[in-house]
Design a protein around this motif. Structure first.
Motif, PDB file in Angstrom:
ATOM      1  N   VAL A  81       1.098  -1.539   0.265  1.00  0.00           N
ATOM      2  CA  VAL A  81       0.495  -0.418  -0.052  1.00  0.00           C
ATOM      3  C   VAL A  81       0.711   1.199   0.200  1.00  0.00           C
ATOM      4  CG1 VAL A  81      -1.307   1.566   1.358  1.00  0.00           C
ATOM      5  CG2 VAL A  81      -1.756  -1.211   0.987  1.00  0.00           C
ATOM      6  N   ALA A  82       1.825   1.347   1.264  1.00  0.00           N
ATOM      7  CA  ALA A  82       2.879   2.100   1.080  1.00  0.00           C
ATOM      8  C   ALA A  82       3.542   2.868  -0.130  1.00  0.00           C
ATOM      9  CB  ALA A  82       3.737   2.183   2.170  1.00  0.00           C
ATOM     10  N   ASN A  83       4.134   1.207  -1.000  1.00  0.00           N
ATOM     11  CA  ASN A  83       4.667   1.806  -2.161  1.00  0.00           C
ATOM     12  C   ASN A  83       3.588   2.068  -3.641  1.00  0.00           C
ATOM     13  OD1 ASN A  83       6.842   0.943  -1.236  1.00  0.00           O
ATOM     14  ND2 ASN A  83       7.577  -0.764  -2.033  1.00  0.00           N
ATOM     15  N   HIS A 139       4.870  28.207  14.578  1.00  0.00           N
ATOM     16  CA  HIS A 139       5.758  27.321  15.014  1.00  0.00           C
ATOM     17  C   HIS A 139       5.027  25.992  14.403  1.00  0.00           C
ATOM     18  CE1 HIS A 139       8.526  25.516  16.900  1.00  0.00           C
ATOM     19  NE2 HIS A 139       7.828  24.933  17.864  1.00  0.00           N
ATOM     20  N   ALA A 140       5.889  24.866  14.473  1.00  0.00           N
ATOM     21  CA  ALA A 140       5.698  23.605  14.342  1.00  0.00           C
ATOM     22  C   ALA A 140       6.391  22.483  15.020  1.00  0.00           C
ATOM     23  CB  ALA A 140       5.341  22.787  12.854  1.00  0.00           C
ATOM     24  N   ARG A 141       5.584  21.438  16.102  1.00  0.00           N
ATOM     25  CA  ARG A 141       7.098  21.093  16.688  1.00  0.00           C
ATOM     26  C   ARG A 141       8.074  19.658  15.202  1.00  0.00           C
ATOM     27  NH1 ARG A 141       9.409  18.059  20.057  1.00  0.00           N
ATOM     28  NH2 ARG A 141       9.021  16.605  20.305  1.00  0.00           N
ATOM     29  N   TYR A 142       6.805  19.618  14.164  1.00  0.00           N
ATOM     30  CA  TYR A 142       7.245  18.659  13.091  1.00  0.00           C
ATOM     31  C   TYR A 142       6.822  19.334  12.012  1.00  0.00           C
ATOM     32  CZ  TYR A 142       7.272  14.900  16.493  1.00  0.00           C
ATOM     33  OH  TYR A 142       7.344  14.109  17.790  1.00  0.00           O
ATOM     34  N   LEU A 143       7.924  19.391  10.962  1.00  0.00           N
ATOM     35  CA  LEU A 143       7.825  20.525  10.080  1.00  0.00           C
ATOM     36  C   LEU A 143       8.453  19.912   8.726  1.00  0.00           C
ATOM     37  CD1 LEU A 143       6.786  23.042   9.307  1.00  0.00           C
ATOM     38  CD2 LEU A 143       9.202  23.919   9.014  1.00  0.00           C
ATOM     39  N   ILE A 144       7.618  18.333   8.161  1.00  0.00           N
ATOM     40  CA  ILE A 144       7.584  17.817   6.917  1.00  0.00           C
ATOM     41  C   ILE A 144       7.718  19.678   5.477  1.00  0.00           C
ATOM     42  CG2 ILE A 144       7.466  16.328   5.949  1.00  0.00           C
ATOM     43  CD1 ILE A 144       5.693  15.238   7.893  1.00  0.00           C
ATOM     44  N   ILE A 145       8.828  19.274   4.591  1.00  0.00           N
ATOM     45  CA  ILE A 145       8.506  20.110   3.430  1.00  0.00           C
ATOM     46  C   ILE A 145       9.038  18.832   2.457  1.00  0.00           C
ATOM     47  CG2 ILE A 145      10.144  21.907   2.139  1.00  0.00           C
ATOM     48  CD1 ILE A 145      11.417  22.811   4.370  1.00  0.00           C
ATOM     49  N   GLY A 146       7.753  19.186   1.510  1.00  0.00           N
ATOM     50  CA  GLY A 146       7.625  17.952   0.569  1.00  0.00           C
ATOM     51  C   GLY A 146       6.279  17.209   0.759  1.00  0.00           C
ATOM     52  N   SER A 147       5.538  16.718  -0.106  1.00  0.00           N
ATOM     53  CA  SER A 147       4.892  15.194   0.163  1.00  0.00           C
ATOM     54  C   SER A 147       4.107  14.559  -0.443  1.00  0.00           C
ATOM     55  CB  SER A 147       3.398  16.670  -0.229  1.00  0.00           C
ATOM     56  OG  SER A 147       3.356  17.525  -1.737  1.00  0.00           O
ATOM     57  N   SER A 148       5.043  14.279  -0.568  1.00  0.00           N
ATOM     58  CA  SER A 148       5.351  13.059  -1.587  1.00  0.00           C
ATOM     59  C   SER A 148       5.270  11.832  -0.831  1.00  0.00           C
ATOM     60  CB  SER A 148       6.106  13.352  -2.965  1.00  0.00           C
ATOM     61  OG  SER A 148       6.013  11.411  -3.638  1.00  0.00           O
ATOM     62  N   HIS A 149       5.746  10.321  -1.163  1.00  0.00           N
ATOM     63  CA  HIS A 149       6.130   9.345  -0.518  1.00  0.00           C
ATOM     64  C   HIS A 149       6.924   9.365   0.714  1.00  0.00           C
ATOM     65  CE1 HIS A 149       3.662   6.599  -3.252  1.00  0.00           C
ATOM     66  NE2 HIS A 149       4.529   7.277  -4.289  1.00  0.00           N
ATOM     67  N   ALA A 150       7.684  10.148   0.639  1.00  0.00           N
ATOM     68  CA  ALA A 150       8.785   9.702   1.888  1.00  0.00           C
ATOM     69  C   ALA A 150       8.009  11.117   3.022  1.00  0.00           C
ATOM     70  CB  ALA A 150      10.121  10.658   1.654  1.00  0.00           C
ATOM     71  N   GLY A 151       7.830  12.024   2.459  1.00  0.00           N
ATOM     72  CA  GLY A 151       6.868  12.775   3.792  1.00  0.00           C
ATOM     73  C   GLY A 151       5.765  12.348   3.848  1.00  0.00           C
ATOM     74  N   GLY A 174      18.077  18.325  14.518  1.00  0.00           N
ATOM     75  CA  GLY A 174      16.669  18.435  14.450  1.00  0.00           C
ATOM     76  C   GLY A 174      15.951  18.731  12.726  1.00  0.00           C
ATOM     77  N   VAL A 175      17.139  18.320  12.145  1.00  0.00           N
ATOM     78  CA  VAL A 175      16.911  18.363  10.179  1.00  0.00           C
ATOM     79  C   VAL A 175      17.535  16.746  10.511  1.00  0.00           C
ATOM     80  CG1 VAL A 175      17.570  18.901   8.278  1.00  0.00           C
ATOM     81  CG2 VAL A 175      17.924  20.320  10.254  1.00  0.00           C
ATOM     82  N   TRP A 176      16.626  16.353   9.894  1.00  0.00           N
ATOM     83  CA  TRP A 176      15.718  14.788   8.861  1.00  0.00           C
ATOM     84  C   TRP A 176      15.816  15.637   7.418  1.00  0.00           C
ATOM     85  CZ3 TRP A 176      15.088  15.130  14.087  1.00  0.00           C
ATOM     86  CH2 TRP A 176      15.007  14.822  14.711  1.00  0.00           C
ATOM     87  N   ALA A 177      16.088  14.302   6.429  1.00  0.00           N
ATOM     88  CA  ALA A 177      16.017  14.274   5.390  1.00  0.00           C
ATOM     89  C   ALA A 177      15.994  12.846   4.648  1.00  0.00           C
ATOM     90  CB  ALA A 177      17.116  14.701   4.096  1.00  0.00           C
ATOM     91  N   ALA A 178      14.929  12.633   3.699  1.00  0.00           N
ATOM     92  CA  ALA A 178      14.327  11.477   3.319  1.00  0.00           C
ATOM     93  C   ALA A 178      14.234  10.934   1.870  1.00  0.00           C
ATOM     94  CB  ALA A 178      13.490  10.829   4.489  1.00  0.00           C
ATOM     95  N   GLY A 179      14.316  10.264   1.263  1.00  0.00           N
ATOM     96  CA  GLY A 179      13.719  10.282  -0.053  1.00  0.00           C
ATOM     97  C   GLY A 179      15.067  10.359  -1.380  1.00  0.00           C
ATOM     98  N   ASP A 180      14.064  11.310  -2.380  1.00  0.00           N
ATOM     99  CA  ASP A 180      14.693  11.428  -3.984  1.00  0.00           C
ATOM    100  C   ASP A 180      15.642  12.713  -3.543  1.00  0.00           C
ATOM    101  OD1 ASP A 180      13.436   9.675  -4.671  1.00  0.00           O
ATOM    102  OD2 ASP A 180      12.270  10.943  -6.518  1.00  0.00           O
ATOM    103  N   ALA A 221      12.210   6.004  -0.932  1.00  0.00           N
ATOM    104  CA  ALA A 221      11.616   6.471  -0.470  1.00  0.00           C
ATOM    105  C   ALA A 221      10.163   6.576   0.457  1.00  0.00           C
ATOM    106  CB  ALA A 221      11.065   8.000  -1.522  1.00  0.00           C
ATOM    107  N   VAL A 222       9.680   5.918   0.641  1.00  0.00           N
ATOM    108  CA  VAL A 222       8.936   5.384   1.581  1.00  0.00           C
ATOM    109  C   VAL A 222       9.496   4.733   2.603  1.00  0.00           C
ATOM    110  CG1 VAL A 222       7.463   3.206   2.689  1.00  0.00           C
ATOM    111  CG2 VAL A 222       7.391   4.512  -0.218  1.00  0.00           C
ATOM    112  N   GLU A 223      10.747   3.703   2.491  1.00  0.00           N
ATOM    113  CA  GLU A 223      11.544   3.127   3.959  1.00  0.00           C
ATOM    114  C   GLU A 223      12.587   4.258   4.328  1.00  0.00           C
ATOM    115  OE1 GLU A 223      11.576   0.487   4.909  1.00  0.00           O
ATOM    116  OE2 GLU A 223      13.793   0.071   5.904  1.00  0.00           O
TER     117      GLU A 223
END
Lengths: 406, 439, 416
Positions: free
Chosen positions: B58-60, C2-14, C270-276, C297-299
């Motif tokens: 589903v996630a993929n 302010h957000a406790r969690y801020l995610i930039i990007g709305s595709s799979h990783a986000g 305080g900064v993470w990155a994921a996906g492409d 990206a999902v993982e």
């Protein structure tokens, strides 16, 4: 330590330690404790005996007296010989499981190191705590001295576990005057006590045991089929067990005397009563001073004797009637009060008992020794004088508060 | 998420005949979605969708063509949305979603609407359809019911269900304490010479259950007998007057399993409030009137306090999640061999809370779905672990609205309940064993 | 704000990070910023929007209800232009500012436009956003001739789509093979030949040197071998690279992408990155790699989210494994791991073209890569066999002759 316990020898100790040593000799399976003045040194001794391996019982350091007795109930239902001790407010806190124990017919032994009851706030001896629970269905016996404490605690197990009795026993010894009073006593040999008590058999009638599954204490009574009869049946047999205790305890004392050479009066002791005109009636540790005062009065030619009540619940009516039948007046000394009757509880019981006797005599009631106050030979001298006066027909108004001006 | 039905494969029974695949292909009109393959040692193995709890297929999916059904738990595939990228097959480590060249798209097991065709097709018994209820049945059906028929619990009461499940698992070598409350009230201990139980059971005081059981256990330990001692208590006998002895026994680490069946009040005696009664609840001692608005304070949350005692095992449970309960019961029993084990089971009361008797399980489920009730377990070594995620709760109004005892509540009170639900979750999260997370 | 969690990007990783955060922390304020005006979608879906197979109104990755259920706020049209990791703040193109406790950069990648003379004066297309896809689709309705620069996944998908729409399509690729990041030369050849059979002109090993506009959207291209091509739809699909521009002066270490560890943490607290956009440890060496696939990206998103929320169940990233699945003209291909690894240096390669195509690369009797065309394979099982370094010694011959069934048997036995 082992040697101390296992050989018959003389030692010097206080009443609390004597009780603890008696417990060691009785080999209980489970002991549960919570400290309270003036009982604390008793449970400290027990704990030390367990720590030293002298006492091999399961020791439960519960968070309060309520749980102390509750844990023992569970253990007893699983077949354990059990013991604890408490005092005053601890007894009050224990009350809910306490009042249930006789109905469950659980043969426990619990020492009451007696203490006066709050309020006024106090931490000293007095028998108000034990007297307050005199109608809960527990057997109550009161000790005069340290040796009697030791001997009676052991005998109490045999009484409680007797199949004609099967009730819990309070062995009462006075806070301060027995708890901390040091005497030389004889410690019986362990194997002799083993022979006297035998193996515990405490849950043959009611058990929580997967090998004998049963529901313990389901609802009983009400107006459903057989409910009333069932409840009455249980209650009646409980009262019968209580009545049986008088004879059973007397037999136990005879056996004790034969085996250990010490002969205690099981119910009521008559002291220099044979030719007495009048008598004083005592309970607990005050008896020693009472006897001294009687001896002194006898020296002066007073024909006075002493009646010591050891077994208070069940009340030894026949023995009381027989003893009082020998005198014309009696001065009854209580270490507590009966709030309803404006007298001491023992006084009240004696009055009630005499109704069943054709013999009439003058009674004078004394209340003394509350909250750790001493009842001295001088106090007893006054008791004897006022009782002698009553025997001559001049009966003082009761009660007379012995320590009122101390 | 609902309990997930799955198909269990018993490799030893499979002879590789392929009847299951034939049945699947026939039922679906396409290639079989169950695949039997030869194992390396002459046996047979299977590939099939597991309807995972957190499905990676589903996630993929970039197209939203796969979704795990909220109620059935089945991972559904939507042909209309699928773009044939096959990235779902990358996510699946079970070979459960596979490209079918003949069909031209991926295929996966859909459990045939609840009665999978492959299962009856296997006359060797190598496939079993396991619903949550079925799994429990398989494990416990042959065990003796330790209570007689005809206990007189109210209609819809889940306590009877719970105690039957519990004691069926524990069996006869046990001693059970049922302090005053609904459980003895329904006749488990008995009346006038008759009992409702087959194992030793007794009626302790409301106040002393844990202490008394501790004494029972100590004596059996002394005798070298392994007897399981269990409390089946209500909230009054645990949260209120029973608390001291419970706390003491927990502190002493008595080898006792204490189960608190929490119906949030004295329901057996006419719905009076207890310390466990929740904010806003109507009860007969927190009534609603001109001034009264039900209980004015929050309930005491006992399982959290038991965590503070460092018990060998503490867990919460709901009868809507019986497989979760059974897993916790196992752990609690094991833990009670070495220390104090505490299970807190939530027991909505149709009679006292005013909801239809047929809705009990649904109410239980809704309690959990809204985080009004959270499911977790705790050991001193591992800290608190949620056994069901608390991440996506329904609004608490979805639960409160089902229950008559809350019907007088207004928006402000509802908001307060919602806030305390959030707060409790946050507090519980603090009990988790912390990783070395940054920030 | 302010957000406790801020995610930039709305595709799979986000999206995965968001869900993972909410599993562990149901309360902390969670905001997702998207530069898009559209609701979140997957870039992977775009070729299918071009082809018309996917309805652009139904490609959403997160419905309004889904965000509501997760109590997450989605802010559209929010173009982040700078990250200040000291102040824990990000700045938006419109001058707005967000501060955060924990930031996830899941900004994805952006198209690479190769340096071709004259290209800047030509109307060309790229395919990275939904608007890109809609523009290509609109243009394809009237265009006749299309040229696609690049034979990567995007270019190949687009070429097939445009051919399907009736256009005359030419693919120009400077490397000798199509999909060279994933497939070995033989598999690439088989894929290219399929395209050629369907009428697509495949110009391999060629480079576009010049571009010039002809009319409104048409253009003329000059190749390095002198060939002249005319196109009225030019798609530049020469690859993508991580979108890093906003990170200038942020102190966040980058190489090809944002460097992260096995918990997707960047060099800054305080900064993470994921996906492409991320360059995470690769499998098995741990050397950083940009592995811009959807499953990665999902993982990575999930791991980042768990770490951000302090989820104790986190298991660190095991390393990226290249991996892709590919459908074309009714055929299908899959590549997992080092599928193109050449034989030698301990690597053993077995190919089989008996029924479709299959190439297996083993090292020390352990699978390191597999590519297949028109062969049913469970990509996820193969991925797991590689990642777990499962010893195939006892079943080696069976695996080589029947990889699907043998892998399934290993799965069924090994992780039952």
């Amino acid at each position: 330590m082992n040697q101390l316990v296992n050989s018959s020898r003389k030692i010097v100790c206080d009443g609390n330690e004597a009780a603890a040593r008696a417990v060691v000799l009785a080999r209980p399976d489970v002991v549960s404790v919570f400290p309270i003045t003036p009982q604390s040194s008793l449970v400290e001794s027990l704990s030390q005996f367990v720590a030293d391996g002298v006492l091999t019982a399961e020791l439960i350091n519960a968070e309060g007296e309520h749980s102390v007795l509750s844990a023992l109930q569970g253990a007893c239902l699983a077949g354990a010989r059990t013991y604890t001790a408490t005092s005053g407010p601890g007894l009050a806190f224990m009350f809910e499981p306490y009042i249930r124990t006789p109905g469950l017919r659980l043969p426990m032994v619990v020492s009451l190191v007696t203490r006066d009851m709050l309020s006024p706030q106090c931490v000293w001896g007095g028998q108000q705590d034990a007297m307050t629970v005199r109608e809960c269905g527990w057997i109550q016996v009161y000790c005069e001295n340290v040796q009697e404490v030791l001997d009676t605690v052991i005998m109490a197990f045999k009484l409680a576990e007797h199949k004609d009795v099967l009730l819990p026993v309070n062995v009462c010894h006075d806070g301060n005057y027995l708890s901390y009073a040091v005497s030389r006593i004889e410690l019986p040999a362990a194997e002799m006590v083993d022979g006297f008590l035998g193996e515990p058999d405490v849950n043959w009638h009611i058990a929580l045991d997967p090998d004998r599954p049963m529901a313990v204490d389901p609802l009983t009574g009400g107006t459903g089929p057989g409910g009333a009869a069932s409840f009455v049946g249980y209650r009646k047999s409980q009262v019968r067990g209580m009545a049986n205790a008088l004879e059973v305890f007397s037999d136990i004392h005879v056996e004790w005397g034969e085996r250990f050479g010490r002969h205690w009066a099981p119910l009521v002791e008559e002291y220099r009563l044979e030719d007495a005109d009048y008598a004083i009636v005592t309970i607990g540790s005050m008896t020693g001073a009472g006897k001294d005062a009687v001896d002194a009065a006898r020296e002066r030619g007073e024909k006075v004797g002493l009646i010591k009540v050891k077994t208070y619940r069940p009340f030894p009516r026949d023995a009381i009637i027989a003893a009082l039948g020998k005198v014309k007046a009696a001065g009854i000394v209580d270490r507590s009060v009966s709030f309803a009757w404006d007298c001491g509880p023992l006084h009240q019981d004696v009055m009630t008992t005499l109704f069943a006797s054709p013999h009439r005599l003058a009674l004078v009631g004394f209340i003394g020794g509350l909250a750790g106050a001493d009842i001295t030979s001088e106090h007893f001298q006054r008791v004897i004088e006022l009782t002698a006066q009553a025997a001559r027909g001049d009966v003082s108004a009761s009660p007379i508060w012995l320590n009122e001006h101390d | 998420m609902a309990s997930q039905d799955t198909i269990r494969f018993i490799s030893e029974r499979c002879d590789g005949c392929g009847d299951c695949m034939t049945a699947c292909a026939k039922a679906k009109g396409s290639a079989s979605r169950v695949a039997i393959v030869a194992g390396s040692d002459g046996g047979w193995e299977m590939a099939l969708c597991r309807q995972c709890g957190d499905p990676k297929c589903v996630a993929n999916c970039p197209a939203g063509a796969l979704d795990k059904h909220r109620d059935s738990g089945i991972v559904d595939w939507f042909k209309d949305l699928c773009v044939d990228c096959h990235l779902c097959t990358v996510g699946c480590v079970y070979g459960g979603i596979v490209f079918d060249p003949a069909a031209g798209h991926v295929q996966k097991c859909d459990m045939c609407d609840g009665s999978p065709a492959c299962v009856p097709a296997c006359d060797k018994g190598a496939l079993e359809h396991l619903s949550a209820a079925g799994r429990l049945h398989e494990i416990h059906a042959d065990k003796e019911d330790m209570f007689v028929p005809g206990l007189s619990a109210c209609q819809g009461c889940n306590s009877e269900l719970l105690i039957r499940h519990t004691m069926r698992r524990i069996g006869r070598n046990s001693v059970v304490a049922a302090p005053p409350g609904c459980i003895p009230g329904m006749g488990t201990v008995g009346y006038n010479g008759q009992t409702g139980a087959k194992m030793p059971i007794f009626h302790p005081l409301l106040t002393n259950t844990a202490a008394m059981l501790g004494g029972v256990k100590r004596q059996y330990e002394r005798k070298g007998r392994d007897v399981t001692v269990v409390a089946l208590a209500g909230d009054g006998g645990a949260v209120d007057v029973g608390f001291q002895s419970l706390s003491g026994a927990a502190e002493r680490g008595e080898r006792v399993l204490f189960i608190c069946v929490d119906n949030e009040g004295y329901m057996n005696t006419g719905m009076q409030a207890s310390g466990s009664t929740t904010f806003g609840s109507w009860t007969s001692t927190t009534p609603v009137g001109e001034i009264g608005r039900g209980k004015s304070t929050d309930g005491k949350y006992l399982p959290q306090l038991l965590m503070g005692h460092g018990c060998a095992y503490v867990a919460t449970a709901s009868t809507a999640f019986l497989d979760d309960y059974h897993a916790k019961l196992e752990k609690a029993l094991e833990a009670s061999r070495t220390g104090f084990a505490y299970l807190h089971v939530h027991a909505p009361c149709p009679t006292g809370w005013r909801f239809p008797a047929a809705m009990t399980t649904e109410v239980c489920r809704r309690q959990v779905e809204t985080n009004f009730v959270t499911l977790w377990e705790f050991t001193p070594e591992d800290g608190l672990c949620f056994t069901r995620g608390v991440g996506r709760p329904r609004p608490v109004s979805d639960y409160v609205g089902m229950i008559g005892k809350y019907k007088h509540l207004g928006p402000a009170e509802l908001e307060r309940i919602q806030a305390s639900v959030h707060r409790r979750v946050e507090v519980l999260q603090g009990f988790r064993r912390r990783s070395t997370a940054a920030g | 704000m302010h957000a406790r969690y801020l995610i930039i990007g709305s595709s799979h990783a986000g999206r995965e990070a968001l869900a993972a955060i909410r599993m562990a922390d149901p309360q902390g304020r969670l905001v997702m910023l998207s530069r898009e005006r559209h609701r979140p979608y997957s870039p992977t879906i775009l070729p299918y929007v071009v082809s018309g197979r996917s309805d652009p109104r139904k490609v959403g990755l997160g419905s309004v209800a889904w965000f509501a259920e997760n109590r997450a706020e989605l802010v559209l049209d929010a173009q982040v232009v700078a990250v200040d990791a000291d102040a824990r703040a990000v700045r938006l193109a419109d001058g707005g500012c967000w501060t955060y406790d924990k930031l996830l950069l899941a900004t994805g990648a952006e198209p690479v436009v190769p340096p071709v003379e004259g290209l800047e004066g030509v109307r060309y297309h790229v395919l990275r956003t939904l608007d890109d896809a809609l523009a290509i689709r609109a243009r394809a309705a009237t265009a006749r001739r299309a040229v696609v620069l690049g034979a990567g996944l995007v270019g190949m998908h687009a070429a097939e789509t445009l051919a399907g729409a009736g256009l005359d399509v030419t693919v120009v690729e400077m490397r000798p093979h199509v999909l060279a990041e994933y497939f070995d030369p033989r598999a690439s050849t088989l894929i290219r030949e399929t395209f050629e059979r369907h009428g697509t002109h495949m110009m391999m090993g060629r480079r576009v040197e010049r571009a010039a506009g002809v009319e409104t959207e048409a253009c003329r291209l000059g190749l390095d071998d002198g060939t002249e091509l005319e196109a009225d739809l030019l798609l530049v699909a020469a690859g993508v690279r991580p979108a890093l521009r906003m990170l200038a002066d942020s102190g966040i270490a980058t190489d090809k992408g944002i460097l992260v560890d096995t918990r997707m943490r960047t060099a800054r607290d305080g900064v993470w990155a994921a996906g492409d956009v991320a360059q995470a440890p690769g499998f098995p060496t741990g050397a950083p790699m940009v592995n811009g696939t959807l499953p990665e990206a999902v993982e990575q998103g999930r791991i980042a989210g768990m770490d951000m929320a302090g989820d104790d169940d986190l298991r660190p990233y095991l390393g990226g494994i290249p991996l892709n699945t590919y459908g074309f003209f009714g055929r299908h291909a899959v590549a997992v791991g080092a599928a193109a690894a050449p034989a030698g240096d301990g690597v053993e390669v077995v190919t089989d073209e008996g029924d479709g195509y299959c190439r297996i690369a083993l090292k020390d009797n352990r699978l390191i890569g597999l590519a297949a065309i028109d062969r049913v394979m469970d990509a996820g099982i193969l991925w797991r066999l590689i990642q777990r370094r499962v010893d195939l010694g006892p079943v080696r011959d069976r695996f080589l002759s029947h990889p699907l069934e043998t892998a399934r048997a290993l799965m069924s036995r090994g992780w039952r």
